[in-house]
Design a protein around this motif. Sequence first.
Motif, PDB file in Angstrom:
ATOM      1  N   ALA A 100      -4.542  60.925 -38.396  1.00 11.98           N
ATOM      2  CA  ALA A 100      -4.658  59.504 -38.721  1.00 11.98           C
ATOM      3  C   ALA A 100      -4.010  58.698 -37.609  1.00 11.98           C
ATOM      4  CB  ALA A 100      -3.969  59.205 -40.053  1.00 11.98           C
TER       5      ALA A 100
ATOM      6  N   SER B 157     -12.303  57.298 -52.170  1.00 12.67           N
ATOM      7  CA  SER B 157     -12.754  56.093 -51.478  1.00 12.67           C
ATOM      8  C   SER B 157     -13.987  56.357 -50.621  1.00 12.67           C
ATOM      9  CB  SER B 157     -11.628  55.553 -50.588  1.00 12.67           C
ATOM     10  OG  SER B 157     -10.463  55.310 -51.333  1.00 12.67           O
TER      11      SER B 157
ATOM     12  N   LEU C 152     -15.004  62.190 -45.725  1.00  9.38           N
ATOM     13  CA  LEU C 152     -14.586  62.394 -44.339  1.00  9.38           C
ATOM     14  C   LEU C 152     -15.259  63.667 -43.852  1.00  9.38           C
ATOM     15  CD1 LEU C 152     -12.890  61.876 -41.801  1.00  9.38           C
ATOM     16  CD2 LEU C 152     -10.958  62.991 -42.958  1.00  9.38           C
TER      17      LEU C 152
ATOM     18  N   ARG D 237      -5.352  62.369 -49.061  1.00 12.11           N
ATOM     19  CA  ARG D 237      -4.755  61.111 -49.521  1.00 12.11           C
ATOM     20  C   ARG D 237      -3.978  60.496 -48.364  1.00 12.11           C
ATOM     21  NH1 ARG D 237      -1.634  62.489 -54.126  1.00 12.11           N
ATOM     22  NH2 ARG D 237       0.320  62.366 -52.988  1.00 12.11           N
TER      23      ARG D 237
ATOM     24  N   THR E 109      -7.823  55.009 -38.438  1.00 12.62           N
ATOM     25  CA  THR E 109      -8.960  55.891 -38.184  1.00 12.62           C
ATOM     26  C   THR E 109      -8.567  57.321 -38.528  1.00 12.62           C
ATOM     27  OG1 THR E 109      -9.700  54.454 -36.387  1.00 12.62           O
ATOM     28  CG2 THR E 109     -10.666  56.652 -36.497  1.00 12.62           C
TER      29      THR E 109
ATOM     30  N   VAL F 139     -13.693  58.391 -40.199  1.00 11.59           N
ATOM     31  CA  VAL F 139     -13.888  57.193 -41.005  1.00 11.59           C
ATOM     32  C   VAL F 139     -12.754  56.223 -40.681  1.00 11.59           C
ATOM     33  CG1 VAL F 139     -15.066  58.370 -42.895  1.00 11.59           C
ATOM     34  CG2 VAL F 139     -12.585  58.106 -42.964  1.00 11.59           C
TER      35      VAL F 139
ATOM     36  N   ARG G  82      -5.561  55.353 -49.926  1.00 11.46           N
ATOM     37  CA  ARG G  82      -6.984  55.628 -49.934  1.00 11.46           C
ATOM     38  C   ARG G  82      -7.159  57.143 -49.940  1.00 11.46           C
ATOM     39  NH1 ARG G  82      -7.194  51.178 -51.313  1.00 11.46           N
ATOM     40  NH2 ARG G  82      -8.309  49.395 -50.431  1.00 11.46           N
TER      41      ARG G  82
ATOM     42  N   ALA H 293     -10.220  53.674 -42.426  1.00  8.32           N
ATOM     43  CA  ALA H 293      -9.661  53.351 -43.731  1.00  8.32           C
ATOM     44  C   ALA H 293      -8.903  52.033 -43.657  1.00  8.32           C
ATOM     45  CB  ALA H 293      -8.715  54.464 -44.188  1.00  8.32           C
ATOM     46  N   GLN H 294      -9.225  51.118 -44.564  1.00 14.73           N
ATOM     47  CA  GLN H 294      -8.481  49.871 -44.693  1.00 14.73           C
ATOM     48  C   GLN H 294      -7.415  50.093 -45.764  1.00 14.73           C
ATOM     49  OE1 GLN H 294      -8.918  47.289 -42.763  1.00 14.73           O
ATOM     50  NE2 GLN H 294     -10.869  47.797 -41.788  1.00 14.73           N
ATOM     51  N   LEU H 295      -6.160  50.229 -45.332  1.00 12.06           N
ATOM     52  CA  LEU H 295      -5.080  50.563 -46.259  1.00 12.06           C
ATOM     53  C   LEU H 295      -4.355  49.308 -46.712  1.00 12.06           C
ATOM     54  CD1 LEU H 295      -3.533  53.669 -44.451  1.00 12.06           C
ATOM     55  CD2 LEU H 295      -5.116  53.655 -46.374  1.00 12.06           C
TER      56      LEU H 295
ATOM     57  N   ARG I  78      -5.127  49.309 -40.640  1.00 12.94           N
ATOM     58  CA  ARG I  78      -6.459  49.879 -40.427  1.00 12.94           C
ATOM     59  C   ARG I  78      -6.272  51.182 -39.673  1.00 12.94           C
ATOM     60  NH1 ARG I  78     -10.448  48.739 -36.343  1.00 12.94           N
ATOM     61  NH2 ARG I  78      -8.944  47.247 -35.524  1.00 12.94           N
TER      62      ARG I  78
ATOM     63  N   TYR J  80      -9.984  60.453 -49.437  1.00 13.93           N
ATOM     64  CA  TYR J  80     -11.271  60.856 -48.876  1.00 13.93           C
ATOM     65  C   TYR J  80     -11.538  62.322 -49.192  1.00 13.93           C
ATOM     66  CZ  TYR J  80     -11.159  56.382 -46.603  1.00 13.93           C
ATOM     67  OH  TYR J  80     -11.117  55.028 -46.387  1.00 13.93           O
TER      68      TYR J  80
END
Length: 251
Positions: free
Chosen positions: A56, A12, A15, A124, A136, A21, A40, A23-25, A134, A42
């Motif tokens: 995360a 996606s 990082l 992942r 970070t 970044v 998602r 991430a919109q999960l 959402r 990275y």
Amino acid sequence: MACNLQGTPPVSGDLPVGGYVVAQLPPAQESGGELRPGVRVYRMVLSQDGAVRVSAVSSDLGLRARLRLVLLDDKGVVQAVSVARNWFAARQELAPLSLRPQITTDPGYRLSFKGQSGQAFYLRVENYALSPDRVTLYADAFTHNPAGDGEAFTTGVKQGAIEFVGEFDRYDVSSATGYLRLTYSGPLDLVALLYKGPSDPSPLVLDPVMACAPISPATLLVVRDRGLSRAGFDEENSGRYRLEISSTPCP
């Protein structure tokens, strides 16, 4: 292990170590009695040798977040899986998930690893909540606890930490006399192994219950997770442990 082979996943984004970044999960989906997470992936490429910690933090669901981080190498082999805020594991079977994921509801999930400059890893990020989230994602270089790098240990106290999956902390105790005590409280299955020599097939084993023994005639002390499957952080109630060699006899 074959069950750790995932294949190189679609990416996606990147990082960067030292950056972050958002991430919109997507939400998890229930299908055939199973919960399939929103995912998602990275890519991380290390710019130097050393240790990296990824984390995360949920912005939308907060304490209701149900996240899991899975670290893979460039061949798609699982290297580490987050379990809770204070520890992570070698593979997914140690962090089981079902319709009621057996993970904590902490807002932050973390894991650590070591690599070389130019080496690529994939992170992942899995969302097991039935709502989108959402999140970070952070990747930060850090200096790991230096204890257990083969140094001589003859008396006093050493405070180390098991911070990576498969880590061995080693101490030269060939000149030590007296009694060794291990103090540990946390989620790892930590053991201290006393070897008489490099070919000793049956080391004396200490753990947080049987935590004291005469140190002689051992020459090598190794501290590790018993199954080499769990790791934590240099924090109390996580990966940190304490060793003491003194003249005080064991109880």
